[in-house]
Design a protein around this motif. Structure first.
Motif, PDB file in Angstrom:
ATOM      1  N   VAL A  65       0.842  -1.204   0.000  1.00  0.00           N
ATOM      2  CA  VAL A  65       0.000   0.000   0.000  1.00  0.00           C
ATOM      3  C   VAL A  65       0.875   1.251   0.000  1.00  0.00           C
ATOM      4  O   VAL A  65       0.555   2.250  -0.651  1.00  0.00           O
ATOM      5  N   VAL A  66       1.979   1.182   0.697  1.00  0.00           N
ATOM      6  CA  VAL A  66       2.852   2.361   0.825  1.00  0.00           C
ATOM      7  C   VAL A  66       3.894   2.368  -0.294  1.00  0.00           C
ATOM      8  O   VAL A  66       4.211   1.329  -0.865  1.00  0.00           O
ATOM      9  N   PRO A  67       4.431   3.546  -0.598  1.00  0.00           N
ATOM     10  CA  PRO A  67       5.418   3.634  -1.685  1.00  0.00           C
ATOM     11  C   PRO A  67       6.791   3.109  -1.282  1.00  0.00           C
ATOM     12  O   PRO A  67       7.137   3.081  -0.099  1.00  0.00           O
ATOM     13  N   HIS A  68       7.544   2.690  -2.278  1.00  0.00           N
ATOM     14  CA  HIS A  68       8.928   2.255  -2.084  1.00  0.00           C
ATOM     15  C   HIS A  68       9.765   2.786  -3.252  1.00  0.00           C
ATOM     16  O   HIS A  68       9.207   3.286  -4.243  1.00  0.00           O
ATOM     17  N   SER A  69      11.082   2.645  -3.146  1.00  0.00           N
ATOM     18  CA  SER A  69      11.944   3.000  -4.277  1.00  0.00           C
ATOM     19  C   SER A  69      13.162   2.087  -4.266  1.00  0.00           C
ATOM     20  O   SER A  69      13.398   1.362  -3.298  1.00  0.00           O
ATOM     21  N   ILE A  70      13.921   2.132  -5.353  1.00  0.00           N
ATOM     22  CA  ILE A  70      15.110   1.290  -5.472  1.00  0.00           C
ATOM     23  C   ILE A  70      16.332   2.195  -5.490  1.00  0.00           C
ATOM     24  O   ILE A  70      16.480   3.058  -6.366  1.00  0.00           O
ATOM     25  N   VAL A  71      17.200   2.010  -4.502  1.00  0.00           N
ATOM     26  CA  VAL A  71      18.419   2.817  -4.374  1.00  0.00           C
ATOM     27  C   VAL A  71      19.615   1.883  -4.317  1.00  0.00           C
ATOM     28  O   VAL A  71      19.607   0.901  -3.547  1.00  0.00           O
ATOM     29  N   ARG A  72      20.634   2.165  -5.135  1.00  0.00           N
ATOM     30  CA  ARG A  72      21.852   1.355  -5.091  1.00  0.00           C
ATOM     31  C   ARG A  72      22.592   1.675  -3.796  1.00  0.00           C
ATOM     32  O   ARG A  72      22.887   2.841  -3.503  1.00  0.00           O
ATOM     33  N   SER A  73      22.902   0.656  -3.025  1.00  0.00           N
ATOM     34  CA  SER A  73      23.491   0.883  -1.696  1.00  0.00           C
ATOM     35  C   SER A  73      24.908   1.438  -1.773  1.00  0.00           C
ATOM     36  O   SER A  73      25.298   2.261  -0.940  1.00  0.00           O
ATOM     37  N   GLU A  74      25.679   0.985  -2.758  1.00  0.00           N
ATOM     38  CA  GLU A  74      27.098   1.363  -2.823  1.00  0.00           C
ATOM     39  C   GLU A  74      27.303   2.875  -2.907  1.00  0.00           C
ATOM     40  O   GLU A  74      28.216   3.423  -2.286  1.00  0.00           O
ATOM     41  N   ASP A  75      26.470   3.538  -3.705  1.00  0.00           N
ATOM     42  CA  ASP A  75      26.665   4.986  -3.878  1.00  0.00           C
ATOM     43  C   ASP A  75      25.405   5.800  -3.604  1.00  0.00           C
ATOM     44  O   ASP A  75      25.351   6.996  -3.907  1.00  0.00           O
ATOM     45  N   ALA A  76      24.382   5.139  -3.033  1.00  0.00           N
ATOM     46  CA  ALA A  76      23.121   5.808  -2.691  1.00  0.00           C
ATOM     47  C   ALA A  76      22.439   6.433  -3.911  1.00  0.00           C
ATOM     48  O   ALA A  76      21.665   7.394  -3.773  1.00  0.00           O
ATOM     49  N   LYS A  77      22.711   5.898  -5.082  1.00  0.00           N
ATOM     50  CA  LYS A  77      22.077   6.447  -6.287  1.00  0.00           C
ATOM     51  C   LYS A  77      20.627   5.951  -6.411  1.00  0.00           C
ATOM     52  O   LYS A  77      20.364   4.759  -6.274  1.00  0.00           O
ATOM     53  N   ASN A  78      19.731   6.898  -6.659  1.00  0.00           N
ATOM     54  CA  ASN A  78      18.334   6.530  -6.888  1.00  0.00           C
ATOM     55  C   ASN A  78      18.213   5.889  -8.265  1.00  0.00           C
ATOM     56  O   ASN A  78      18.408   6.562  -9.283  1.00  0.00           O
ATOM     57  N   LEU A  79      17.907   4.611  -8.303  1.00  0.00           N
ATOM     58  CA  LEU A  79      17.723   3.947  -9.589  1.00  0.00           C
ATOM     59  C   LEU A  79      16.304   4.158 -10.103  1.00  0.00           C
ATOM     60  O   LEU A  79      16.088   4.292 -11.297  1.00  0.00           O
ATOM     61  N   SER A  80      15.359   4.171  -9.189  1.00  0.00           N
ATOM     62  CA  SER A  80      13.961   4.347  -9.611  1.00  0.00           C
ATOM     63  C   SER A  80      13.409   5.632  -9.002  1.00  0.00           C
ATOM     64  O   SER A  80      13.986   6.195  -8.072  1.00  0.00           O
ATOM     65  N   VAL A  81      12.284   6.023  -9.530  1.00  0.00           N
ATOM     66  CA  VAL A  81      11.509   7.064  -8.853  1.00  0.00           C
ATOM     67  C   VAL A  81      10.746   6.373  -7.726  1.00  0.00           C
ATOM     68  O   VAL A  81      10.851   5.158  -7.548  1.00  0.00           O
ATOM     69  N   VAL A  82       9.987   7.131  -6.977  1.00  0.00           N
ATOM     70  CA  VAL A  82       9.157   6.529  -5.930  1.00  0.00           C
ATOM     71  C   VAL A  82       8.044   5.728  -6.607  1.00  0.00           C
ATOM     72  O   VAL A  82       7.345   6.237  -7.494  1.00  0.00           O
ATOM     73  N   LEU A  83       7.934   4.473  -6.199  1.00  0.00           N
ATOM     74  CA  LEU A  83       6.960   3.566  -6.810  1.00  0.00           C
ATOM     75  C   LEU A  83       5.726   3.462  -5.915  1.00  0.00           C
ATOM     76  O   LEU A  83       5.806   2.952  -4.798  1.00  0.00           O
ATOM     77  N   ALA A  84       4.622   3.938  -6.415  1.00  0.00           N
ATOM     78  CA  ALA A  84       3.362   3.804  -5.672  1.00  0.00           C
ATOM     79  C   ALA A  84       2.832   2.384  -5.843  1.00  0.00           C
ATOM     80  O   ALA A  84       3.385   1.583  -6.616  1.00  0.00           O
ATOM     81  N   HIS A  85       1.764   2.084  -5.145  1.00  0.00           N
ATOM     82  CA  HIS A  85       1.145   0.755  -5.237  1.00  0.00           C
ATOM     83  C   HIS A  85       0.830   0.424  -6.696  1.00  0.00           C
ATOM     84  O   HIS A  85       0.189   1.219  -7.400  1.00  0.00           O
ATOM     85  N   GLY A  86       1.309  -0.712  -7.154  1.00  0.00           N
ATOM     86  CA  GLY A  86       1.027  -1.150  -8.521  1.00  0.00           C
ATOM     87  C   GLY A  86       2.048  -0.697  -9.553  1.00  0.00           C
ATOM     88  O   GLY A  86       2.047  -1.189 -10.682  1.00  0.00           O
ATOM     89  N   ASP A  87       2.929   0.219  -9.178  1.00  0.00           N
ATOM     90  CA  ASP A  87       3.942   0.700 -10.125  1.00  0.00           C
ATOM     91  C   ASP A  87       5.026  -0.347 -10.338  1.00  0.00           C
ATOM     92  O   ASP A  87       5.314  -1.162  -9.452  1.00  0.00           O
ATOM     93  N   THR A  88       5.665  -0.276 -11.517  1.00  0.00           N
ATOM     94  CA  THR A  88       6.791  -1.169 -11.795  1.00  0.00           C
ATOM     95  C   THR A  88       8.014  -0.344 -12.190  1.00  0.00           C
ATOM     96  O   THR A  88       7.901   0.796 -12.634  1.00  0.00           O
ATOM     97  N   PHE A  89       9.169  -0.958 -12.015  1.00  0.00           N
ATOM     98  CA  PHE A  89      10.426  -0.336 -12.428  1.00  0.00           C
ATOM     99  C   PHE A  89      11.283  -1.403 -13.100  1.00  0.00           C
ATOM    100  O   PHE A  89      11.446  -2.504 -12.577  1.00  0.00           O
ATOM    101  N   THR A  90      11.806  -1.063 -14.275  1.00  0.00           N
ATOM    102  CA  THR A  90      12.605  -2.015 -15.039  1.00  0.00           C
ATOM    103  C   THR A  90      14.052  -1.548 -15.113  1.00  0.00           C
ATOM    104  O   THR A  90      14.320  -0.361 -15.311  1.00  0.00           O
TER     105      THR A  90
END
Lengths: 115, 201
Positions: A65-90
């Motif tokens: 239900v809540v948003p999430h995002s994908i961040v590379r841990s090594e350099d804290a780079k945001n790989l995705s935007v904030v993903l709302a419920h149902g969103d996908t990131f490729t």
């Protein structure tokens, strides 16, 4: 001149066929490319570990239900935007990486690139 | 302090069951509310009333109200705290509880459930106003501790009441599913604020 005109439809057809092929491959139907699917659910990446080859495609889908995002841990780079419920990131796999949710850092995953 | 009072509720079960039978029916909704809020340790100690007393409209009102309260508290924290961990936590609370609120309102509209403006919601609003008023008098570390301590107690109580009352009490399957799906978020929030609480001590 007549010969040129009769050839044009064929050229158009070949051009369209070529474009279609290009689009087809760009959409990831290339059999050499493996697709991996990760579900974000109950504050976990499932599966949390993916073994892939360079060029493989990973798709995350947020089912929480809540948003999430994908961040590379090594350099804290945001790989995705904030993903709302149902969103996908490729993402196209490059190298091995650890990653986490940019909004909920305890959520972690890893992409291991196979040789 | 409040955090300490909110722990170890299990041992009270048998005595509270006896207490429950002595409670006039009219008072039970208030006890449920106190359980949700965890703003009053005495209410928190009281066992919740039987599930049948909660309609889906009641549950919708509680879910909407509980999320709004935490959003408001987080907005106060953003305005008053300078602790980066507290600020980050408050931002997460705003983002997540707005998402849950949006889902709850969307589902209520879909189900044509009108959250009932009842005693529960009125008490919820009043107690949250008291908490917000207290927060607005505090600054610095005193504020951070008060905000985080309350968040720990609040999330513990909310998780408890969702598991023991709201999910079993929900009649509509979609409402039950929504309540189930938000639990991991609230558990993650609890873990997050407990970590900050330890660092603040």
């Amino acid at each position: 001149m007549i010969a040129e005109r009769s050839v044009r439809p064929w050229l158009v057809c070949m051009l369209l066929f070529g474009l279609t092929q290009h689009t087809f491959e760009a959409e990831g139907h290339d059999p050499a490319v493996n697709r991996h699917h990760i579900t974000i659910s109950s504050f976990e990446f499932r599966p949390s570990t993916i073994r892939a080859r360079p060029g493989d495609i990973i798709t995350w889908r947020n089912e929480d239900v809540v948003p999430h995002s994908i961040v590379r841990s090594e350099d804290a780079k945001n790989l995705s935007v904030v993903l709302a419920h149902g969103d996908t990131f490729t993402y196209i796999v490059g190298s091995t990486m650890n990653y986490e949710c940019g909004l909920h850092s305890p959520m972690k995953g890893v992409v291991i690139v196979l040789p | 302090m409040l955090n300490t009072l909110c722990t170890s509720t299990g041992s009270r079960t048998s005595s509270l069951n006896q207490l429950r039978s002595q409670i006039p029916d009219l008072l039970k909704p208030t006890l449920i509310l106190g359980f949700v809020l965890a703003l009053n340790a005495c209410n928190l100690n009281a066992s919740p009333a039987p599930q049948a007393e909660l309609s889906d409209a009641n549950i919708a009102a509680i879910v909407v109200g509980a999320n709004k309260i935490d959003i408001t508290a987080a907005e106060i924290a953003l305005a008053r705290s300078s602790n980066k961990d507290v600020i980050q936590f408050a931002r997460t609370m705003i983002t997540d509880h707005k998402a849950v609120l949006s889902s709850a309102v969307g589902l209520a509209n879909k189900l044509e459930l009108t959250p009932v403006d009842n005693e529960l919601v009125a008490s919820l609003a009043e107690q949250s106003r008291n908490h917000e008023a207290k927060l607005k008098t505090l600054t610095g570390e005193e504020f951070d501790r008060a905000y985080i301590d309350h968040e720990v107690a609040y999330h513990r109580a909310v998780i408890d009441v969702i598991e023991s009352q709201l999910i079993p009490g929900a009649n509509n399957a979609e409402l039950k599913s929504l309540l189930t799906s938000v639990l991991p978020a609230f558990r993650a929030h609890l873990g997050h604020c407990e970590q900050i609480q330890r660092e603040l001590q």
